[in-house]
Design a protein around this motif. Structure first.
Motif, short mmCIF file in Angstrom:
data_model
loop_
_atom_site.label_atom_id
_atom_site.label_comp_id
_atom_site.label_asym_id
_atom_site.label_seq_id
_atom_site.Cartn_x
_atom_site.Cartn_y
_atom_site.Cartn_z
N LEU A 38 10.31 -1.62 -23.88
CA LEU A 38 9.52 -0.96 -22.84
C LEU A 38 8.09 -1.50 -22.86
O LEU A 38 7.49 -1.66 -23.92
CB LEU A 38 9.54 0.55 -23.08
N SER A 39 7.57 -1.79 -21.67
CA SER A 39 6.20 -2.28 -21.55
C SER A 39 5.59 -1.73 -20.27
O SER A 39 6.30 -1.24 -19.39
CB SER A 39 6.16 -3.82 -21.54
N ILE A 40 4.27 -1.82 -20.16
CA ILE A 40 3.55 -1.22 -19.03
C ILE A 40 2.61 -2.25 -18.41
O ILE A 40 1.83 -2.89 -19.11
CB ILE A 40 2.74 0.01 -19.48
N ILE A 41 2.70 -2.40 -17.09
CA ILE A 41 1.70 -3.14 -16.33
C ILE A 41 1.03 -2.13 -15.40
O ILE A 41 1.67 -1.57 -14.50
CB ILE A 41 2.33 -4.29 -15.51
N GLU A 42 -0.22 -1.88 -15.63
CA GLU A 42 -0.97 -0.89 -14.86
C GLU A 42 -1.79 -1.59 -13.78
O GLU A 42 -2.62 -2.46 -14.08
CB GLU A 42 -1.90 -0.10 -15.79
N CYS A 43 -1.53 -1.24 -12.54
CA CYS A 43 -2.25 -1.84 -11.41
C CYS A 43 -3.22 -0.81 -10.85
O CYS A 43 -2.80 0.19 -10.26
CB CYS A 43 -1.27 -2.29 -10.33
N LYS A 44 -4.53 -1.04 -11.03
CA LYS A 44 -5.54 -0.12 -10.53
C LYS A 44 -5.87 -0.49 -9.09
O LYS A 44 -6.66 -1.39 -8.82
CB LYS A 44 -6.79 -0.18 -11.43
N THR A 45 -5.25 0.23 -8.17
CA THR A 45 -5.36 -0.11 -6.76
C THR A 45 -6.42 0.74 -6.06
O THR A 45 -6.82 1.80 -6.54
CB THR A 45 -4.01 0.09 -6.06
N ASP A 46 -6.85 0.25 -4.91
CA ASP A 46 -7.85 0.94 -4.09
C ASP A 46 -7.12 1.91 -3.16
O ASP A 46 -6.41 1.47 -2.25
CB ASP A 46 -8.64 -0.09 -3.28
N PRO A 47 -7.27 3.22 -3.35
CA PRO A 47 -6.51 4.18 -2.52
C PRO A 47 -6.90 4.14 -1.05
O PRO A 47 -6.04 4.29 -0.18
CB PRO A 47 -6.83 5.53 -3.15
N ASP A 48 -8.19 3.93 -0.75
CA ASP A 48 -8.62 3.88 0.66
C ASP A 48 -8.06 2.65 1.36
O ASP A 48 -7.55 2.75 2.48
CB ASP A 48 -10.15 3.88 0.74
N ALA A 49 -8.16 1.49 0.69
CA ALA A 49 -7.62 0.26 1.29
C ALA A 49 -6.11 0.33 1.42
O ALA A 49 -5.53 -0.18 2.39
CB ALA A 49 -8.03 -0.94 0.44
N SER A 50 -5.46 0.99 0.46
CA SER A 50 -3.99 1.13 0.52
C SER A 50 -3.58 1.97 1.71
O SER A 50 -2.62 1.63 2.42
CB SER A 50 -3.48 1.76 -0.78
N MET A 51 -4.29 3.06 1.94
CA MET A 51 -3.95 3.93 3.06
C MET A 51 -4.25 3.24 4.38
O MET A 51 -3.48 3.35 5.36
CB MET A 51 -4.75 5.23 2.96
N LYS A 52 -5.32 2.49 4.43
CA LYS A 52 -5.68 1.74 5.64
C LYS A 52 -4.60 0.72 5.97
O LYS A 52 -4.22 0.54 7.14
CB LYS A 52 -7.03 1.06 5.44
N LEU A 53 -4.07 0.06 4.93
CA LEU A 53 -3.02 -0.94 5.14
C LEU A 53 -1.74 -0.29 5.69
O LEU A 53 -1.12 -0.80 6.63
CB LEU A 53 -2.72 -1.65 3.82
N ARG A 54 -1.37 0.85 5.12
CA ARG A 54 -0.18 1.55 5.62
C ARG A 54 -0.33 1.91 7.10
O ARG A 54 0.58 1.73 7.90
CB ARG A 54 0.08 2.82 4.80
N LYS A 55 -1.49 2.45 7.43
CA LYS A 55 -1.71 2.90 8.81
C LYS A 55 -1.68 1.73 9.78
O LYS A 55 -1.20 1.87 10.92
CB LYS A 55 -3.03 3.65 8.91
N LYS A 56 -2.16 0.57 9.36
CA LYS A 56 -2.09 -0.61 10.23
C LYS A 56 -0.64 -1.00 10.50
O LYS A 56 -0.28 -1.39 11.62
CB LYS A 56 -2.84 -1.78 9.59
N LEU A 57 0.19 -0.90 9.46
CA LEU A 57 1.60 -1.23 9.65
C LEU A 57 2.31 -0.17 10.48
O LEU A 57 3.16 -0.48 11.32
CB LEU A 57 2.29 -1.39 8.29
N TRP A 58 1.96 1.09 10.26
CA TRP A 58 2.58 2.17 11.04
C TRP A 58 2.17 2.11 12.52
O TRP A 58 2.91 2.57 13.38
CB TRP A 58 2.16 3.53 10.48
N ASP A 59 1.01 1.52 12.79
CA ASP A 59 0.52 1.44 14.16
C ASP A 59 1.10 0.26 14.92
O ASP A 59 0.59 -0.13 15.97
CB ASP A 59 -1.02 1.35 14.17
N PHE A 60 2.16 -0.31 14.42
CA PHE A 60 2.82 -1.45 15.06
C PHE A 60 3.21 -1.10 16.51
O PHE A 60 3.76 -0.03 16.78
CB PHE A 60 4.08 -1.81 14.26
#
Length: 563
Positions: free
Chosen positions: A541-563
């Motif tokens: 077992l091992s862990i890769i922790e990705c510290k992501t930007d929540p605001d940029a992540s939500m913005k990206l989702r909304k851009k895709l949803w607005d297709f």
């Protein structure tokens, strides 16, 4: 048998029961340490047949057994002591019932004379899980009379058979008197190499579902058929779904792994477009498995006015949360006989879906690569194509379960596991460990930071994992999924009461369990991650922790949803 020693009787009694489970195919036992469960624990420990794992936390143990059941379609046995120990199984019991996973709970109890007396660690355990088990039995106090032993052997057959046929958990309650331990000569007398006669057969393996003539006629007349596949139960026959798609040349919108050229990717994005959604309205919906969880399919099932909607149900539970009026067919994952029949499918129908798929794919490529910050979507976009068909993939609930449909680019043949019965974030890591133990091959878990922290007791079992199991922790500092809800607009309440940001140091947590860990903070660091190399370097077992930007992540989702 004239032995009057309670410990000897209990040991022979429980060993008889476990031999019956062995004879009917059980291979895995999960033991949580305790005193009152000593007879069950020793019976398991004295048998070389079972793969046994000792897991301290019963909640983690329950989800580990769930993972084993998902992987094998054969119940793992949970053993625990009396009192609140078994209450910790409850979340896993509910998930097992709601998602059709076989499981057997063998819970120790105080004998009847100690119940309702104020005796220590004695609670009312009879039907403690309500109606969630598909079968409950109060086993009774141990006895070596022949008719009692015959009943016990039958109980083993019932427990395995019903957990698989009815697709859910079985609860068996075992009361024991003291002394709980057998005498030493009795413990040694029972051979650890005993091999009970095996009666095990895979229920339903050769059964075939025959369709009614009226349904076959409806299928034959459809010009715009659509196959929708939600989450599936273990061993649901996906070949039948693929053969149907061949016969109809129908598009497949699936949340489960099905390898077919008509599987449509990107529907989680493009079906949010109302105009396109109505253009893709079908005249026949054939839905398989559990209720779909993606928002786009939920919208479609609510709005598409198809009078011909058939639900092939994986379990006995009703699945029509969108009130679509679907006609229910008790499929139970069987093979389906598709007789040769003439089809009326419009030749341009699959092309309409493929055109929408291609347009969204172009929109996706234009959008995903414009973000400069490390987003949740970028993690899936980079890592999922690296997962091979020799591995398995687990995805947590909340945003990961949605993001895998929006951003995932993995091979359709890769086994994908989610706990979508009740969509809880509890027990996700434990489930992945159970899958790893049963599948005996490498795996990757995508999980959010809150789901990961919710199940940190699973890390106590890290050393039990012998194959590479990489936990990708998408750390966006809290419950970012609530950002897609209207409550986000109420800033004075949103952060503290819904998003619940956390600042736990996952690196230090991993170090305390001696688990390899790497933190990723930028897109460039993410691009350097190659899962194949990582797995060769880290065997467990091992862990890769990705510290992501929540605001940029939500913005990206909304851009895709607005297709």
């Amino acid at each position: 048998m004239t032995d009057s020693h309670a410990g000897n009787i209990s040991f022979r009694w429980t060993r008889t029961f476990l031999d019956a489970l062995q004879a009917h195919g059980v291979r895995h036992i999960i033991i949580s340490p305790g005193s009152r469960s000593t007879p069950l624990t020793l019976a398991a420990a004295s048998s070389d047949h079972f793969q046994k794992n000792v897991i301290l936390d019963e909640r983690s143990a329950g989800f580990t057994a769930l993972g084993i059941g998902k992987a094998t379609n054969t119940p793992a046995v949970l053993i625990c002591t009396s009192g609140t120990a078994l209450a910790n199984y409850y979340p896993a019991v509910i998930e097992a019932r709601q998602s059709g996973i076989p499981m057997i709970l063998a819970t120790a109890d105080r004998p009847p004379h100690l119940r309702a007396t104020g005796a220590n660690q004695a609670i009312d355990q009879l039907k403690i899980f309500g109606d969630y088990p598909v079968f409950f039995h109060e086993v009774g106090e141990p006895s070596l009379e022949s008719e009692d032993l015959d009943r016990l052997r039958l109980l083993g057959q019932q427990a395995v058979g019903l957990s698989r046929e009815k697709r859910g958990p079985v609860h068996l309650n075992f009361p024991f008197r003291k002394p709980l331990e057998p005498e030493q000569d009795v413990l040694q007398d029972i051979s650890t190499n005993a091999k009970p006669k095996t009666h095990f057969s895979k229920q339903g393996a050769n059964t075939v579902l025959q369709l009614s003539d009226s349904l076959k006629q409806k299928i034959s007349k459809a010009e715009k058929p659509l196959i929708i596949v939600g989450p599936l139960a273990p061993n649901d026959d996906t070949d039948s779904i693929a053969k149907l798609a061949d016969a109809l040349d129908s598009p497949i919108a699936t949340e489960s792994g099905i390898d077919h050229q008509n599987v449509i990717s990107g529907f989680a994005g493009f079906l949010r477009n109302e105009e396109l959604r109505m253009d893709l309205e079908s005249d026949l919906i054939l839905r398989f498995g559990f209720q779909p969880t993606s928002k786009s399919l939920e919208l479609g099932l609510k709005e598409w006015n198809s009078e011909n909607h058939y639900h092939f149900a994986s379990t006995q539970e009703w699945q029509d949360a969108t009130y679509s009026g679907a006609q229910r067919i008790p499929w139970m994952g069987q093979k389906i006989r598709w007789d040769d029949f003439n089809t009326s499918t419009n030749k341009s129908w699959i092309g309409q879906w493929k055109s929408a798929e291609d347009s969204f794919a172009n929109h996706y490529e234009d959008t995903i690569h414009k973000a400069s910050q490390l987003t949740d979507g970028a993690v899936y976009d980079h890592l999922t194509p690296q997962i091979t068909t020799e591995q398995f993939m687990v995805v947590s609930n909340s945003f990961p379960a949605r993001d895998i449909n929006l951003f995932g680019r993995h091979d359709a043949n890769i086994p994908l596991y989610l706990n979508r019965g009740v969509s809880g974030i509890d027990g996700v890591t434990s489930t992945a460990i159970g899958l790893s133990l049963a599948l005996d091959k490498p795996g990757v878990l995508f999980t959010g930071d809150l789901a990961f922290l919710h199940d940190t007791n699973a890390l106590l079992n890290a050393k039990k994992v012998c194959n590479p199991l990489v936990i990708i922790v998408i750390n966006n500092s809290g419950g970012s999924i609530f950002r897609m809800l209207p409550i986000e607009q109420h800033e004075e309440y949103f952060s503290n009461y819904f998003e619940t940001p956390q600042s736990a140091n996952i690196q230090q947590l991993a170090r305390s369990y001696d688990i390899p860990h790497q933190v990723i903070k930028t897109l460039n660091e993410l691009q350097d991650i190659q899962l194949g190399n990582w797995m060769r370097q880290h065997s467990g077992l091992s862990i890769i922790e990705c510290k992501t930007d929540p605001d940029a992540s939500m913005k990206l989702r909304k851009k895709l949803w607005d297709f």
